[in-house]
Design a protein around this motif. Structure first.
Motif, PDB file in Angstrom:
ATOM      1  N   UNK A  54      12.861 -70.066   8.493  1.00 41.25           N
ATOM      2  CA  UNK A  54      13.169 -68.789   9.146  1.00 41.25           C
ATOM      3  C   UNK A  54      11.931 -68.256   9.867  1.00 41.25           C
ATOM      4  N   UNK A  55      10.755 -68.351   9.216  1.00 44.27           N
ATOM      5  CA  UNK A  55       9.508 -67.884   9.839  1.00 44.27           C
ATOM      6  C   UNK A  55       9.267 -68.618  11.156  1.00 44.27           C
ATOM      7  N   UNK A  56       9.484 -69.930  11.116  1.00 40.32           N
ATOM      8  CA  UNK A  56       9.307 -70.731  12.340  1.00 40.32           C
ATOM      9  C   UNK A  56      10.191 -70.207  13.472  1.00 40.32           C
ATOM     10  N   UNK A  57      11.442 -69.931  13.161  1.00 45.31           N
ATOM     11  CA  UNK A  57      12.379 -69.525  14.215  1.00 45.31           C
ATOM     12  C   UNK A  57      12.055 -68.124  14.741  1.00 45.31           C
ATOM     13  N   UNK A  58      11.684 -67.216  13.859  1.00 44.62           N
ATOM     14  CA  UNK A  58      11.370 -65.855  14.319  1.00 44.62           C
ATOM     15  C   UNK A  58      10.074 -65.857  15.130  1.00 44.62           C
ATOM     16  N   UNK A  59       9.096 -66.643  14.691  1.00 46.25           N
ATOM     17  CA  UNK A  59       7.837 -66.729  15.438  1.00 46.25           C
ATOM     18  C   UNK A  59       8.069 -67.373  16.802  1.00 46.25           C
ATOM     19  N   UNK A  60       8.915 -68.396  16.831  1.00 42.35           N
ATOM     20  CA  UNK A  60       9.240 -69.044  18.106  1.00 42.35           C
ATOM     21  C   UNK A  60       9.861 -68.036  19.079  1.00 42.35           C
ATOM     22  N   UNK A  61      10.614 -67.087  18.537  1.00 48.39           N
ATOM     23  CA  UNK A  61      11.256 -66.070  19.385  1.00 48.39           C
ATOM     24  C   UNK A  61      10.292 -64.960  19.776  1.00 48.39           C
ATOM     25  N   UNK A  62       9.021 -65.059  19.330  1.00 47.14           N
ATOM     26  CA  UNK A  62       8.018 -64.094  19.764  1.00 47.14           C
ATOM     27  C   UNK A  62       7.798 -62.938  18.812  1.00 47.14           C
ATOM     28  N   UNK A  63       8.423 -62.995  17.643  1.00 44.37           N
ATOM     29  CA  UNK A  63       8.239 -61.908  16.679  1.00 44.37           C
ATOM     30  C   UNK A  63       6.983 -62.142  15.843  1.00 44.37           C
ATOM     31  N   UNK A  64       6.440 -61.050  15.372  1.00 37.54           N
ATOM     32  CA  UNK A  64       5.312 -61.066  14.439  1.00 37.54           C
ATOM     33  C   UNK A  64       5.819 -61.387  13.042  1.00 37.54           C
ATOM     34  N   UNK A  65       5.269 -62.412  12.416  1.00 36.70           N
ATOM     35  CA  UNK A  65       5.775 -62.824  11.099  1.00 36.70           C
ATOM     36  C   UNK A  65       4.642 -62.846  10.073  1.00 36.70           C
ATOM     37  N   UNK A  66       4.918 -62.295   8.898  1.00 35.59           N
ATOM     38  CA  UNK A  66       3.991 -62.401   7.765  1.00 35.59           C
ATOM     39  C   UNK A  66       4.699 -63.150   6.650  1.00 35.59           C
ATOM     40  N   UNK A  67       4.131 -64.278   6.263  1.00 33.17           N
ATOM     41  CA  UNK A  67       4.653 -65.041   5.132  1.00 33.17           C
ATOM     42  C   UNK A  67       4.048 -64.503   3.855  1.00 33.17           C
ATOM     43  N   UNK A  68       4.890 -64.234   2.877  1.00 32.76           N
ATOM     44  CA  UNK A  68       4.384 -63.848   1.567  1.00 32.76           C
ATOM     45  C   UNK A  68       4.589 -64.954   0.558  1.00 32.76           C
ATOM     46  N   UNK A  69       3.684 -65.008  -0.424  1.00 35.80           N
ATOM     47  CA  UNK A  69       3.817 -65.962  -1.523  1.00 35.80           C
ATOM     48  C   UNK A  69       3.129 -65.354  -2.738  1.00 35.80           C
ATOM     49  N   UNK A  70       3.486 -65.864  -3.911  1.00 36.35           N
ATOM     50  CA  UNK A  70       2.739 -65.422  -5.091  1.00 36.35           C
ATOM     51  C   UNK A  70       1.260 -65.718  -4.908  1.00 36.35           C
ATOM     52  N   UNK A  71       1.002 -66.817  -4.196  1.00 33.47           N
ATOM     53  CA  UNK A  71      -0.367 -67.286  -3.982  1.00 33.47           C
ATOM     54  C   UNK A  71      -0.711 -67.078  -2.496  1.00 33.47           C
ATOM     55  N   UNK A  72      -1.513 -66.062  -2.217  1.00 26.05           N
ATOM     56  CA  UNK A  72      -1.793 -65.702  -0.815  1.00 26.05           C
ATOM     57  C   UNK A  72      -2.438 -66.851  -0.045  1.00 26.05           C
TER      58      UNK A  72
END
Lengths: 225, 225
Positions: free
Chosen positions: B28-46
């Motif tokens: 999902x992050x890949x697709x939103x970023x490809x569309x030009x949106x700002x994306x922040x991935x979160x994880x338990x481990x930054x």
């Protein structure tokens, strides 16, 4: 596919539709009869089934009967009755439905002013309830998400939807997929085992929401298949 | 749609993806970023999130963070964590997620040798569990049935599927539909209220059955809309 299609596994079979006087039952009967199959409509009231069958006489071979007579006559028996009364009807037909392919098409839904919602079912789904009652039958779930409005509309030549067929008996699910395939535009797809029937039944509530929002007669297509 | 599309309600928004290092979150992050949106991935481990973000640097603006930091940074926050741990994570983020649109994408499924099946959820669905925990957030369910394989495949230009968006807050569901619409081939459709989220989540088990049987990466299309 047509009456003369010798390759169909269905050409010699009689299709019974229990609860065949409601919109969904009438609509499915219309489509199967149009495809050249022998159809028996069942109803609690045999004379009402006969009247409904008469309205379909122009499209193909459809006759009316009591639910018990239709169940006895059918090689494949579709259950299209209201959820309220589903268990009771099937319990009365355990013997007559033994060894037959029984296709449960029932969606246990409630309705209120916010629309439709899935009702809890002790056995998990209507299809599993049918399987629990009809222990000697070959129970399959299918035709849950097909718009009765489209099925009944003689102007609609193609019913553009996939039919998810649920079951644990491969031969039975293959046969029911073939049954869906006789309707132009419709495609039978294996959709999982009986334990995954609930969400397909309940999904009809979502399609009702879609229909309200978009003023549509929504169906489903599975992509990449 | 692209970065320069001034008509998008999304162009100034940051999309957070909690659990963004798994296949679905990454896709999902890949697709939103490809569309030009700002994306922040979160994880338990930054630091793991940062590493995953680096692998997506070529497609657009993606950065990594802890789940809590990502939740704070996001205007729309997608929850794409494993079901096991869903409630616990959300309970830890009640304050930071207040007033935000939170999109639950989680499918509570079990797996055995016969495939996938829906797990019972006390609140009815993962989305309703999220709504029960995040009482000050605007909880929506979406992106349940999208193939991670297709989302992650850079060769796949169009993700041919409808995204059913579930929720009781019209403004929030409209926004999430618009988010789905930024991905070529994908279409956001209103799919019903929160109380009808369960079957959409559970339907993923059926798509897994379809994938097994037909060797596909199945998605859904709603017809007549």
């Amino acid at each position: 596919m047509s009456e003369s299609d010798e390759t169909s596994p269905l050409s010699d079979l009689t299709i019974a539709v229990l609860g065949g006087t409601g919109p969904q039952g009438r609509g499915l009967a219309r489509r199967f009869a149009t495809a050249g199959l022998d159809v028996v409509l069942g109803s609690r009231d045999a004379s009402r089934a006969a009247s409904t069958a008469e309205t379909l006489a122009a499209v193909g071979r459809v006759r009316g009967a009591s639910n018990a007579e239709a169940a006895a006559a059918g090689d494949i028996v579709l259950v299209v009755v209201p959820w309220d009364g589903h268990a009771e009807l099937l319990a009365s037909l355990v013997d007559v439905l033994a060894d037959k392919v029984v296709v449960d098409c029932v969606n246990p839904l409630g309705f209120d002013k916010q629309g439709a919602y899935a009702l809890p079912v002790e056995q998990g789904s209507a299809t599993q309830q049918a399987a629990a009652i009809l222990t000697r039958s070959r129970v399959v779930g299918a035709f849950h998400n097909v718009s009765a409005v489209l099925l009944e509309d003689p102007e609609v030549e193609r019913v553009d939807t996939d039919v998810l067929v649920l079951g644990d008996d491969r031969e039975a699910t293959d046969l029911v997929q073939a049954l869906a395939d006789v309707v132009p535009g419709m495609r039978g797809l294996f959709g999982g085992r009986l334990r995954n029937a609930h969400q397909v039944e309940a999904f009809t509530a979502n399609l009702i929401s879609v229909n309200r929002r978009y003023k549509a007669h929504a169906g489903l297509r599975v992509t990449d298949v």
